[in-house]
Design a protein around this motif. Structure first.
Motif, PDB file in Angstrom:
ATOM      1  N   UNK A 155       9.823 -16.731  -2.812  1.00  0.00           N
ATOM      2  CA  UNK A 155       9.469 -18.314  -2.499  1.00  0.00           C
ATOM      3  C   UNK A 155      10.386 -19.112  -2.392  1.00  0.00           C
ATOM      4  N   UNK A 156      11.630 -18.927  -3.408  1.00  0.00           N
ATOM      5  CA  UNK A 156      12.707 -19.794  -3.516  1.00  0.00           C
ATOM      6  C   UNK A 156      13.447 -20.160  -2.375  1.00  0.00           C
ATOM      7  N   UNK A 157      13.595 -19.101  -1.404  1.00  0.00           N
ATOM      8  CA  UNK A 157      14.430 -19.283  -0.028  1.00  0.00           C
ATOM      9  C   UNK A 157      13.606 -18.889   0.999  1.00  0.00           C
ATOM     10  N   UNK A 158      12.357 -18.487   0.944  1.00  0.00           N
ATOM     11  CA  UNK A 158      11.504 -17.869   1.820  1.00  0.00           C
ATOM     12  C   UNK A 158      12.096 -16.732   2.616  1.00  0.00           C
ATOM     13  N   UNK A 159      12.889 -15.917   2.015  1.00  0.00           N
ATOM     14  CA  UNK A 159      13.315 -14.582   2.537  1.00  0.00           C
ATOM     15  C   UNK A 159      11.958 -13.693   2.539  1.00  0.00           C
ATOM     16  N   UNK A 160      12.050 -12.810   3.640  1.00  0.00           N
ATOM     17  CA  UNK A 160      10.786 -12.139   3.700  1.00  0.00           C
ATOM     18  C   UNK A 160      11.231 -10.577   4.137  1.00  0.00           C
ATOM     19  N   UNK A 161      10.647  -9.547   3.845  1.00  0.00           N
ATOM     20  CA  UNK A 161      10.942  -8.172   3.879  1.00  0.00           C
ATOM     21  C   UNK A 161       9.674  -7.640   4.371  1.00  0.00           C
ATOM     22  N   UNK A 162       9.696  -7.030   5.470  1.00  0.00           N
ATOM     23  CA  UNK A 162       8.661  -6.217   6.164  1.00  0.00           C
ATOM     24  C   UNK A 162       8.873  -4.656   6.059  1.00  0.00           C
ATOM     25  N   UNK A 163       8.169  -3.882   5.644  1.00  0.00           N
ATOM     26  CA  UNK A 163       8.538  -2.376   5.420  1.00  0.00           C
ATOM     27  C   UNK A 163       7.250  -1.663   5.634  1.00  0.00           C
ATOM     28  N   UNK A 164       7.456  -0.629   6.725  1.00  0.00           N
ATOM     29  CA  UNK A 164       6.103   0.087   7.194  1.00  0.00           C
ATOM     30  C   UNK A 164       6.520   1.739   7.178  1.00  0.00           C
ATOM     31  N   UNK A 165       5.860   2.348   6.601  1.00  0.00           N
ATOM     32  CA  UNK A 165       6.124   3.858   6.431  1.00  0.00           C
ATOM     33  C   UNK A 165       5.023   4.746   6.801  1.00  0.00           C
ATOM     34  N   UNK A 213       0.947  -1.080   0.078  1.00  0.00           N
ATOM     35  CA  UNK A 213      -0.086  -0.119  -0.093  1.00  0.00           C
ATOM     36  C   UNK A 213       0.783   1.379   0.037  1.00  0.00           C
ATOM     37  N   UNK A 214       1.004   1.976  -1.058  1.00  0.00           N
ATOM     38  CA  UNK A 214       1.923   3.158  -1.115  1.00  0.00           C
ATOM     39  C   UNK A 214       1.962   3.866  -0.220  1.00  0.00           C
ATOM     40  N   UNK A 215       2.995   4.240   0.487  1.00  0.00           N
ATOM     41  CA  UNK A 215       3.015   5.224   1.606  1.00  0.00           C
ATOM     42  C   UNK A 215       2.746   4.660   3.043  1.00  0.00           C
ATOM     43  N   UNK A 216       2.198   3.335   3.000  1.00  0.00           N
ATOM     44  CA  UNK A 216       1.826   2.863   4.281  1.00  0.00           C
ATOM     45  C   UNK A 216       2.748   1.553   4.578  1.00  0.00           C
ATOM     46  N   UNK A 217       2.576   0.375   3.678  1.00  0.00           N
ATOM     47  CA  UNK A 217       3.473  -0.768   4.115  1.00  0.00           C
ATOM     48  C   UNK A 217       3.698  -1.442   2.839  1.00  0.00           C
ATOM     49  N   UNK A 218       4.717  -2.508   2.971  1.00  0.00           N
ATOM     50  CA  UNK A 218       5.553  -3.373   1.892  1.00  0.00           C
ATOM     51  C   UNK A 218       5.717  -4.642   2.326  1.00  0.00           C
ATOM     52  N   UNK A 219       5.239  -5.709   1.780  1.00  0.00           N
ATOM     53  CA  UNK A 219       5.716  -7.086   2.088  1.00  0.00           C
ATOM     54  C   UNK A 219       6.426  -7.763   1.073  1.00  0.00           C
TER      55      UNK A 219
END
Length: 224
Positions: free
Chosen positions: A64-74, A54-60
């Motif tokens: 899938x290959x190595x199940x790395x995840x990044x969570x970003x909140x703005x 959601x631009x300006x709010x959050x990004x996930x």
């Protein structure tokens, strides 16, 4: 739906990547990005990234290959008539933890916009013991020239960047990293047709016998 295709040539190596963005419910947007690694040996999950934002709010982000995840909140707010923006980023692995699992990584970013010409940015990675402080100054009535000095307390070193924009979408940028003694020059052009082109080169000032490193990059945007 919007599609973006990017091609990059660096030395003797050429790479490509593509992104598909699809509007979801409300302001949400779903994106799927893939590099050439997803197709090199037949279709695979390697090189694939799925993003919900959601631009300006959050990004996930999820790989899938190595199940790395990044969570970003703005978030941003007005504080004493100054725009203050905060970004929290946490990267980790959702896979069952092996013996040598990479550690989770958390970063905080804060920027304060004093006026359209002046902004200060602070970046800190938890556990690093230092931060990066960048001041951005846009010069002139049209703010076509931008000067960005940056100080990295971890490396105790400065970085500098100067960007000059021109009418028609052209821009020239110069950078210098004191810690690595790398001098960079870049020319870019944004096309009204929906694409952009960039040529960049770097010089190693600590060893001038090394040949300059050349990078060319093209980006095309399409509405599907």
């Amino acid at each position: 739906m919007k599609a973006t295709v990017k091609g990059r040539f660096e030395g003797d190596k050429a790479t490509a990547a593509t992104t598909l963005a699809v509007p979801a419910a409300g302001d949400l947007r779903f994106k799927a990005s893939a590099t050439e690694a997803a197709f090199a040996n037949g279709p695979s999950l390697r090189g694939l990234t799925l993003t919900l934002e959601k631009p300006g709010a959050f990004l996930i982000d999820l790989k899938p290959h190595n199940q790395d995840a990044r969570f970003q909140f703005m978030n941003s707010a007005l504080v004493l008539d100054k725009r203050v923006s905060l970004t929290y980023t946490h990267s980790t692995s959702l896979a069952p933890a092996p013996a040598a699992a990479p550690p989770s990584r958390t970063a905080l970013d804060c920027s304060v916009t004093f006026d359209p010409a002046n902004k200060v940015n602070f970046s800190h990675s938890l556990g690093s013991g230092g931060c990066r402080v960048k001041y951005t100054y846009a010069h002139g009535v049209d703010r076509l020239t931008t000067i960005e000095p940056l100080f990295d307390t971890n490396k105790n070193a400065w970085e500098f960047a100067v960007t000059r924009k021109f009418q028609g979408g052209d821009a020239v940028k110069g950078t210098y990293h004191a810690s690595t003694k790398l001098l960079g020059l870049e020319w870019s052009r944004d096309s009204k047709a929906g694409g952009s082109f960039k040529v960049a080169t770097t010089f190693d000032m600590s060893d001038q016998s090394k040949a300059p490193k050349l990078i060319a990059e093209s980006t095309w945007n399409y509405e599907i």
